[in-house]
Write an enzyme that holds these catalytic residues in place. Structure first.
Site, PDB file in Angstrom:
ATOM      1  N   LYS A  22      25.996  40.746  16.331  1.00 47.41           N
ATOM      2  CA  LYS A  22      25.016  39.696  16.420  1.00 47.41           C
ATOM      3  C   LYS A  22      24.303  39.615  17.564  1.00 47.41           C
ATOM      4  CE  LYS A  22      26.570  35.422  17.573  1.00 47.41           C
ATOM      5  NZ  LYS A  22      25.805  34.802  18.604  1.00 47.41           N
ATOM      6  N   ASN A  23      25.229  39.855  18.866  1.00 41.43           N
ATOM      7  CA  ASN A  23      24.543  39.814  20.108  1.00 41.43           C
ATOM      8  C   ASN A  23      23.724  41.097  20.572  1.00 41.43           C
ATOM      9  OD1 ASN A  23      25.553  37.059  19.971  1.00 41.43           O
ATOM     10  ND2 ASN A  23      27.157  37.467  21.399  1.00 41.43           N
ATOM     11  N   ARG A  92      20.396  28.883  21.166  1.00 40.94           N
ATOM     12  CA  ARG A  92      20.087  29.364  22.481  1.00 40.94           C
ATOM     13  C   ARG A  92      19.506  30.746  22.672  1.00 40.94           C
ATOM     14  NH1 ARG A  92      21.120  26.406  26.745  1.00 40.94           N
ATOM     15  NH2 ARG A  92      21.234  28.443  27.799  1.00 40.94           N
ATOM     16  N   CYS A 116      25.000  22.765  25.265  1.00 40.16           N
ATOM     17  CA  CYS A 116      25.577  22.860  23.932  1.00 40.16           C
ATOM     18  C   CYS A 116      27.167  22.677  24.130  1.00 40.16           C
ATOM     19  CB  CYS A 116      25.386  24.435  23.401  1.00 40.16           C
ATOM     20  SG  CYS A 116      26.185  25.657  23.854  1.00 40.16           S
ATOM     21  N   ARG A 121      24.315  25.219  29.781  1.00 43.40           N
ATOM     22  CA  ARG A 121      23.824  26.675  29.728  1.00 43.40           C
ATOM     23  C   ARG A 121      22.590  26.867  30.125  1.00 43.40           C
ATOM     24  NH1 ARG A 121      25.615  29.189  24.089  1.00 43.40           N
ATOM     25  NH2 ARG A 121      24.806  31.092  24.997  1.00 43.40           N
ATOM     26  N   ASP A 307      33.977  35.428  24.295  1.00 43.21           N
ATOM     27  CA  ASP A 307      33.944  35.016  22.649  1.00 43.21           C
ATOM     28  C   ASP A 307      34.896  35.300  22.009  1.00 43.21           C
ATOM     29  OD1 ASP A 307      31.016  34.463  23.367  1.00 43.21           O
ATOM     30  OD2 ASP A 307      30.273  36.299  22.670  1.00 43.21           O
ATOM     31  N   VAL A 329      33.799  32.233  32.180  1.00 43.50           N
ATOM     32  CA  VAL A 329      32.521  32.357  32.000  1.00 43.50           C
ATOM     33  C   VAL A 329      31.863  30.888  31.664  1.00 43.50           C
ATOM     34  CG1 VAL A 329      30.883  33.322  30.586  1.00 43.50           C
ATOM     35  CG2 VAL A 329      32.930  34.943  31.193  1.00 43.50           C
ATOM     36  N   ARG A 399      27.088  31.274  11.567  1.00 43.08           N
ATOM     37  CA  ARG A 399      25.979  31.810  12.543  1.00 43.08           C
ATOM     38  C   ARG A 399      26.449  33.081  12.847  1.00 43.08           C
ATOM     39  NH1 ARG A 399      24.759  27.605  17.065  1.00 43.08           N
ATOM     40  NH2 ARG A 399      23.630  29.293  17.567  1.00 43.08           N
TER      41      ARG A 399
END
Ligand code: EPU
Length: 421
Positions: A22-23, A92, A116, A121, A307, A329, A399
């Site tokens: 996804k990223n 975002r 969020c 962020r 993540d 992070v 998502r």
């Protein structure tokens, strides 16, 4: 709204295929704005964040279609440059259209994403980088407006209080591809998704070097061309399923997984007593009777990924001792703790560290998903909990995971999706 119902207790066994990252996909779709020509992006995960990015592209008058796992995009000569709050506020990552729009059309107006659930962020590093390339920036009505006739290459230090930034690096790197002259990004993020995007841009004709390091050099070119590119496998989905196999004492082979992207995760799983083996393009994970307690600290790549912090914590809830998980992070990314504790976990938060005392068994409960990775942690907890776990607000999970329940079901989990009354 849907919910997931899990009857815990079965070990996961069998093979599972990991979807595209996804990223990596999200910024790559934004990168297609940099060319008039047709782009084909393959191995795209069918997750709602990708659907949102496609909606943004369409609002920018870009032709974009998704068939199976293939996206075809053609930005043409569209001069539209506004990404509205309605969409940006839901995701975002929409902010990564800022760099490409500015570089291609000379103007971009993108709604400022708010905070969020995983904490504040900010986008100060994105703006710092674009300003260094010569963009004139202003704020109006909650939108960032960036303007520049042609961007000019520059040397930019892109580190913040929490180190490098993935999407700021991506935004500045994309903008720099069409700038005049050379750009050097210092303290650049080097996550595999950033490297994948850089490789895609190179295939489009960009001149980029150093994309696996913390110093990325971009030599601007006049135009980029269309591309046919295949996205890398999703290391976070892979890590989540590796932890699922480990937690349930299972034996799972993950197909289409890059072992080399998962070093920190494999290191922690091995220390916990889990067997992990590389087998040409796939990874086999074998659980153990007793999960040893281990500590983990999240850091930018190649450190342990934030993540997978919530999922690692789920694993440690059933370990044989005490472990400390520190978040470096997003120091506020701990929404899952309260829900895991409702399932019988013993977790205490101390600043940005969670202290987890392993318990012999979790117990099923109705719980609520709060963000994407927290939801994944609740699913993992449900896999080993006694009796039934109902997870509501599964749209968070959707998502970023493509039909996770179907993959788990094929591995032997009793799981089903239901509409919530
Ligand atoms: N930060 C700043 N200023 C900025 C940008 C970031 O201070 O201008 C801070 C952030 O607040 C955070 C740290 O820097 O403390 C790192 O954030 P980063 O910018 O790297 O995060 P991101 O690029 O917005 C991407 C992923 C996230 C992932 C982070 C960290 C995408 C679409 N999102 O976000 O993924 O957690 O990198 O690896 O690539 C997820 O998939 O669940 C997810 C949240």
């Amino acid at each position: 709204m849907d919910k997931l119902i899990i009857e815990g207790g079965q070990p996961l066994t069998g093979d599972v295929t990991i979807s595209g990252a996804k990223n990596a996909t999200l910024p790559m779709l934004a990168a297609t704005l940099l060319t008039d020509e047709r782009c084909v992006i393959r191995n795209v995960p069918r997750v709602t964040d990708v659907m949102t990015m496609l909606k943004i592209l369409r609002m920018l008058d870009v032709k974009a279609s998704l068939e199976h796992h293939e996206v075809i995009v053609e930005a043409g000569r569209s001069k539209k440059h506004v990404a509205p709050y309605r969409l940006v506020s839901t995701m975002r990552a929409s902010v990564c259209v800022l760099g490409p729009l500015l570089a291609k059309t000379g103007k971009a107006r993108v709604s400022l994403p708010g905070g969020c659930v995983i904490g504040p962020r900010p986008i100060d590093l994105h703006l710092k980088g674009l300003a260094a390339l010569g963009a004139k920036l202003s704020m109006e009505h909650g939108d960032v407006i960036a303007e520049a006739k042609r961007l000019k290459g520059a040397r930019i230090y892109l580190g913040g209080a929490f180190g490098s930034s993935v999407l700021a690096t991506v935004n500045v790197m994309m903008a720099a591809t069409l700038a005049e002259g050379q750009t050097i990004i210092e303290n650049a993020a080097c996550e595999p998704e950033v490297v994948d995007l850089a490789n895609c841009l190179v295939k489009m004709g960009a001149k980029i070097r150093g994309q696996k390091t913390h110093v990325i050099e971009v030599e601007g070119v006049k135009r980029l061309q269309g591309v046919d590119y295949t996205v890398i496998p999703d290391r976070i989905e892979a890590g989540t399923l590796m932890i699922a196999a480990a937690m349930t004492g299972g034996d799972v082979t993950l197909q289409h997984t890059r072992y080399e992207d998962l070093g920190a995760v494999i290191d922690r799983l091995t220390a916990a007593g889990v067997g992990v083996e590389e087998r040409n393009g796939s990874v086999r994970v074998r659980g153990t009777r007793t999960i040893r307690s281990v500590d983990a600290t999240t850091l930018p790549y190649p450190g342990f990924p934030t993540d997978l912090q919530a999922q690692m914590m789920a694993l440690m809830t059933v370990s044989d001792g005490l472990s400390v998980i520190t978040e470096k992070v997003y120091p506020e990314r701990f929404m899952h703790i309260a829900e895991l504790n409702r399932m019988g976990a013993a977790i205490m938060l101390e600043g940005a560290s969670a202290i987890i005392k392993g318990v012999p068994r979790l117990s099923g409960a109705p719980v609520m998903a709060s963000d994407l990775r927290a939801s994944a942690a609740l699913v993992l907890a449900g896999l080993v909990a006694k009796k039934r776990t109902d997870i509501s607000r599964v749209y968070h999970l959707d998502r970023g995971y493509e039909r996770l329940e179907e993959k788990l079901e094929r591995l032997g989990v009793r799981i089903r999706r239901e509409r919530e009354e």
